[in-house]
Motif scaffolding. Structure first.
Motif, PDB file in Angstrom:
ATOM      1  N   GLY A 187      30.363  48.065  96.811  1.00 25.58           N
ATOM      2  CA  GLY A 187      30.134  47.982  95.493  1.00 25.58           C
ATOM      3  C   GLY A 187      28.928  46.932  94.823  1.00 25.58           C
ATOM      4  O   GLY A 187      28.889  46.688  93.873  1.00 25.58           O
ATOM      5  N   VAL A 188      28.040  46.850  95.836  1.00 25.78           N
ATOM      6  CA  VAL A 188      26.772  45.842  95.539  1.00 25.78           C
ATOM      7  C   VAL A 188      25.630  46.501  96.082  1.00 25.78           C
ATOM      8  O   VAL A 188      25.658  47.196  97.175  1.00 25.78           O
ATOM      9  N   GLY A 189      24.513  46.498  95.450  1.00 26.02           N
ATOM     10  CA  GLY A 189      23.006  46.971  95.986  1.00 26.02           C
ATOM     11  C   GLY A 189      23.164  48.320  96.480  1.00 26.02           C
ATOM     12  O   GLY A 189      23.318  49.293  95.484  1.00 26.02           O
ATOM     13  N   ILE A 190      22.811  48.612  97.662  1.00 25.53           N
ATOM     14  CA  ILE A 190      22.727  50.022  98.210  1.00 25.53           C
ATOM     15  C   ILE A 190      23.928  50.422  98.540  1.00 25.53           C
ATOM     16  O   ILE A 190      23.980  51.740  98.827  1.00 25.53           O
ATOM     17  N   PHE A 191      25.061  49.987  98.495  1.00 26.06           N
ATOM     18  CA  PHE A 191      26.427  50.247  98.831  1.00 26.06           C
ATOM     19  C   PHE A 191      27.198  50.684  97.448  1.00 26.06           C
ATOM     20  O   PHE A 191      27.368  49.785  96.746  1.00 26.06           O
ATOM     21  N   ASP A 192      27.999  51.845  97.708  1.00 27.39           N
ATOM     22  CA  ASP A 192      29.022  52.306  96.641  1.00 27.39           C
ATOM     23  C   ASP A 192      30.158  51.474  96.893  1.00 27.39           C
ATOM     24  O   ASP A 192      30.457  50.494  97.891  1.00 27.39           O
ATOM     25  N   THR A 193      31.018  51.799  95.952  1.00 30.30           N
ATOM     26  CA  THR A 193      32.465  51.136  95.920  1.00 30.30           C
ATOM     27  C   THR A 193      33.201  51.334  97.243  1.00 30.30           C
ATOM     28  O   THR A 193      34.102  50.477  97.477  1.00 30.30           O
ATOM     29  N   GLN A 194      32.931  52.397  98.149  1.00 28.51           N
ATOM     30  CA  GLN A 194      33.603  52.646  99.420  1.00 28.51           C
ATOM     31  C   GLN A 194      32.814  51.947 100.401  1.00 28.51           C
ATOM     32  O   GLN A 194      33.226  52.243 101.680  1.00 28.51           O
ATOM     33  N   GLY A 195      31.691  51.270 100.394  1.00 23.57           N
ATOM     34  CA  GLY A 195      30.866  50.725 101.470  1.00 23.57           C
ATOM     35  C   GLY A 195      29.961  51.845 101.851  1.00 23.57           C
ATOM     36  O   GLY A 195      29.088  51.455 102.879  1.00 23.57           O
ATOM     37  N   ASN A 196      29.665  53.055 101.426  1.00 28.73           N
ATOM     38  CA  ASN A 196      28.858  53.914 101.714  1.00 28.73           C
ATOM     39  C   ASN A 196      27.468  53.655 101.269  1.00 28.73           C
ATOM     40  O   ASN A 196      27.241  53.347 100.062  1.00 28.73           O
ATOM     41  N   CYS A 197      26.531  54.114 102.145  1.00 26.35           N
ATOM     42  CA  CYS A 197      25.045  53.744 101.599  1.00 26.35           C
ATOM     43  C   CYS A 197      24.529  54.768 100.503  1.00 26.35           C
ATOM     44  O   CYS A 197      24.836  56.023 100.628  1.00 26.35           O
ATOM     45  N   LYS A 198      23.748  54.552  99.381  1.00 24.24           N
ATOM     46  CA  LYS A 198      23.322  55.381  98.560  1.00 24.24           C
ATOM     47  C   LYS A 198      21.991  55.647  98.966  1.00 24.24           C
ATOM     48  O   LYS A 198      20.913  54.890  98.598  1.00 24.24           O
ATOM     49  N   ASP A 199      21.862  56.543  99.698  1.00 29.51           N
ATOM     50  CA  ASP A 199      20.536  57.071 100.209  1.00 29.51           C
ATOM     51  C   ASP A 199      19.354  57.209  99.304  1.00 29.51           C
ATOM     52  O   ASP A 199      18.184  56.864  99.589  1.00 29.51           O
ATOM     53  N   GLU A 200      19.594  57.621  98.082  1.00 31.44           N
ATOM     54  CA  GLU A 200      18.466  57.973  97.241  1.00 31.44           C
ATOM     55  C   GLU A 200      18.178  56.536  96.901  1.00 31.44           C
ATOM     56  O   GLU A 200      16.737  56.221  96.609  1.00 31.44           O
ATOM     57  N   GLU A 201      18.954  55.488  96.629  1.00 36.50           N
ATOM     58  CA  GLU A 201      18.345  54.230  96.090  1.00 36.50           C
ATOM     59  C   GLU A 201      17.501  53.659  97.431  1.00 36.50           C
ATOM     60  O   GLU A 201      16.534  53.099  97.221  1.00 36.50           O
ATOM     61  N   LEU A 202      18.048  53.856  98.485  1.00 36.03           N
ATOM     62  CA  LEU A 202      17.430  53.245  99.751  1.00 36.03           C
ATOM     63  C   LEU A 202      16.125  53.814  99.763  1.00 36.03           C
ATOM     64  O   LEU A 202      15.071  53.261 100.071  1.00 36.03           O
ATOM     65  N   HIS A 203      15.690  55.137  99.576  1.00 40.77           N
ATOM     66  CA  HIS A 203      14.559  55.778  99.897  1.00 40.77           C
ATOM     67  C   HIS A 203      13.532  55.327  98.910  1.00 40.77           C
ATOM     68  O   HIS A 203      12.406  55.049  98.878  1.00 40.77           O
ATOM     69  N   LYS A 204      14.086  55.018  97.396  1.00 39.80           N
ATOM     70  CA  LYS A 204      13.334  54.456  96.403  1.00 39.80           C
ATOM     71  C   LYS A 204      12.758  53.149  96.973  1.00 39.80           C
ATOM     72  O   LYS A 204      11.573  52.779  96.582  1.00 39.80           O
ATOM     73  N   VAL A 205      13.512  52.334  97.428  1.00 35.71           N
ATOM     74  CA  VAL A 205      13.212  51.038  97.868  1.00 35.71           C
ATOM     75  C   VAL A 205      12.107  51.020  98.939  1.00 35.71           C
ATOM     76  O   VAL A 205      11.025  50.206  98.571  1.00 35.71           O
ATOM     77  N   LEU A 206      12.054  51.849  99.927  1.00 35.23           N
ATOM     78  CA  LEU A 206      11.292  51.799 100.995  1.00 35.23           C
ATOM     79  C   LEU A 206       9.900  52.488 100.603  1.00 35.23           C
ATOM     80  O   LEU A 206       8.928  52.183 101.059  1.00 35.23           O
ATOM     81  N   SER A 207      10.052  53.520  99.440  1.00 32.49           N
ATOM     82  CA  SER A 207       8.901  53.967  99.063  1.00 32.49           C
ATOM     83  C   SER A 207       8.035  52.933  98.237  1.00 32.49           C
ATOM     84  O   SER A 207       6.844  53.304  97.930  1.00 32.49           O
ATOM     85  N   ALA A 208       8.710  52.023  97.865  1.00 33.90           N
ATOM     86  CA  ALA A 208       8.198  51.095  96.844  1.00 33.90           C
ATOM     87  C   ALA A 208       7.628  49.699  97.375  1.00 33.90           C
ATOM     88  O   ALA A 208       6.589  49.160  96.689  1.00 33.90           O
ATOM     89  N   ILE A 209       8.040  49.401  98.772  1.00 33.08           N
ATOM     90  CA  ILE A 209       7.755  47.901  99.098  1.00 33.08           C
ATOM     91  C   ILE A 209       6.574  47.785  99.899  1.00 33.08           C
ATOM     92  O   ILE A 209       6.272  48.870 100.332  1.00 33.08           O
TER      93      ILE A 209
END
Length: 268
Positions: A187-209
Motif C-alpha cells: 500500500g505504499v509507492g509502487i506496491f498496491d495493498t496486496q504488495g504487488n508491483c504497479k508496473d505502469e508506475e514503475l515504468h513511468k519512474v524508469l523512463s523519467a529518472i
C-alpha cells in the motif's frame, strides 16, 4: 573431512550469472533494516552474510533505545565488514521536529556512523533544508542515502516530484535515492495493498529518472524482489531486506533459486 582455505566452488556454481560484483559494489547493493538485533545476533548476521550486505539501517528512531556500548559495538563491527551503517531517516525527522539537528549530527559522528539517511516520509521537509542536510552529511564524510515517498497507507508516486527529488538529491551528493515501501511493502509507492508491483508506475519512474543506478528499491517481500529483478535485472539496489533473507536474496541475484535460475543462462 577437514575444509581447507584453498577450496573454492567452481565459479559457474558460485555465481551462474558471472556478473556479481565483489564489495565495494556499485551495482546490486543490498540494504538490511535492523529492528532490534542483539549483539550476538548481529555478529551472527555479519559472520554469515557480510559479503552480501552493503548497508544496514538501524530502523526508525531506535538508535537512542539501545545501550550505547551495544550500539557502538554494532557500528564498529559493521564498518569493519565494509558496511555502511546509519540511523533510519525517521530519526532525523524527529530531530528536525524537535529542533535538535545539530545534536543529532554530533551523536551520529561521535558514535561512528558512516552513513546518513535524509527523508521526509512523515513530516514536510522543505527543499532548502533537505539540500542543507544532504550537504552537511557529505561534508562530514558520511555516505548519504535519501528517500522519496510518504509512509502513509495508499501514498503513491508523484512523477514530477520524484524526478526533481532524484535529480537535485544526486546533485547535492546523495549516493542513492530510496523509493519508499516501508517494512511491510504494501500500500505504499509502487506496491498496491496486496504488495504487488504497479508496473505502469514503475515504468513511468524508469523512463523519467537520470539513471537506474541512483535508485534503491525498498522491497521486503520475496515476490517483490523476484519481480523487480526479472523486470530490471539482478543488479538493482534493494532495501528493507529482512536480516533472515540476505542469503536467499543473494541466491536470487545469482540465479541460484528456481525463480531466477534463468539469470545464469541468459546471453547478454
Amino acid at each position: 573431512m577437514e575444509v581447507t582455505s584453498h577450496l573454492k566452488w567452481n565459479p559457474v556454481l558460485a555465481d551462474p550469472t558471472g556478473r556479481r560484483q565483489a564489495k565495494p559494489r556499485t551495482l546490486g547493493k543490498t540494504m538490511v533494516i535492523d529492528k532490534g538485533l542483539g549483539l550476538n545476533a548481529f555478529e551472527d548476521l555479519l559472520s554469515t552474510s557480510e559479503d552480501h550486505l552493503d548497508m544496514i539501517k538501524i530502523g526508525f528512531g531506535t538508535s537512542p533505545l539501545y545501550p550505547q556500548r551495544l550500539l557502538k559495538a554494532k557500528i564498529d563491527m559493521a564498518k569493519a565488514s565494509g558496511i555502511c551503517i546509519y540511523p533510519g531517516g525517521t530519526f532525523l525527522e524527529v530531530a528536525i521536529a524537535q529542533d535538535a539537528v545539530s545534536s543529532f549530527f554530533d551523536m551520529v559522528l561521535a558514535l561512528g556512523f558512516n552513513g546518513l539517511e535524509v527523508s521526509d516520509g512523515t513530516i514536510e521537509v522543505k527543499r532548502k533544508l533537505r539540500n542543507e542536510l544532504i550537504l552537511r552529511g557529505v561534508n562530514e564524510g558520511l555516505q548519504v542515502i535519501t528517500e522519496y515517498g510518504k509512509k502513509g497507507w495508499g501514498s503513491s508516486i508523484e512523477l514530477d516530484e520524484l524526478i526533481e527529488t532524484v535529480t537535485i538529491d544526486a546533485e547535492f551528493g546523495a549516493d542513492l535515492i530510496t523509493i519508499e515501501a516501508r517494512e511491510s511493502g504494501m500500500g505504499v509507492g509502487i506496491f498496491d495493498t496486496q504488495g504487488n508491483c504497479k508496473d505502469e508506475e514503475l515504468h513511468k519512474v524508469l523512463s523519467a529518472i537520470p539513471g537506474q543506478h541512483l535508485l534503491l528499491w525498498e522491497a521486503p517481500l520475496k515476490n517483490q524482489q523476484v519481480h523487480l529483478m526479472q523486470m530490471l535485472g539482478p543488479d538493482i539496489h534493494l532495501g528493507n531486506i529482512s536480516t533472515h533473507d540476505i542469503i536467499s536474496l543473494e541466491a536470487l541475484r545469482r540465479g541460484l533459486r528456481s525463480d531466477t535460475l534463468s539469470f545464469g543462462t541468459r546471453k547478454e
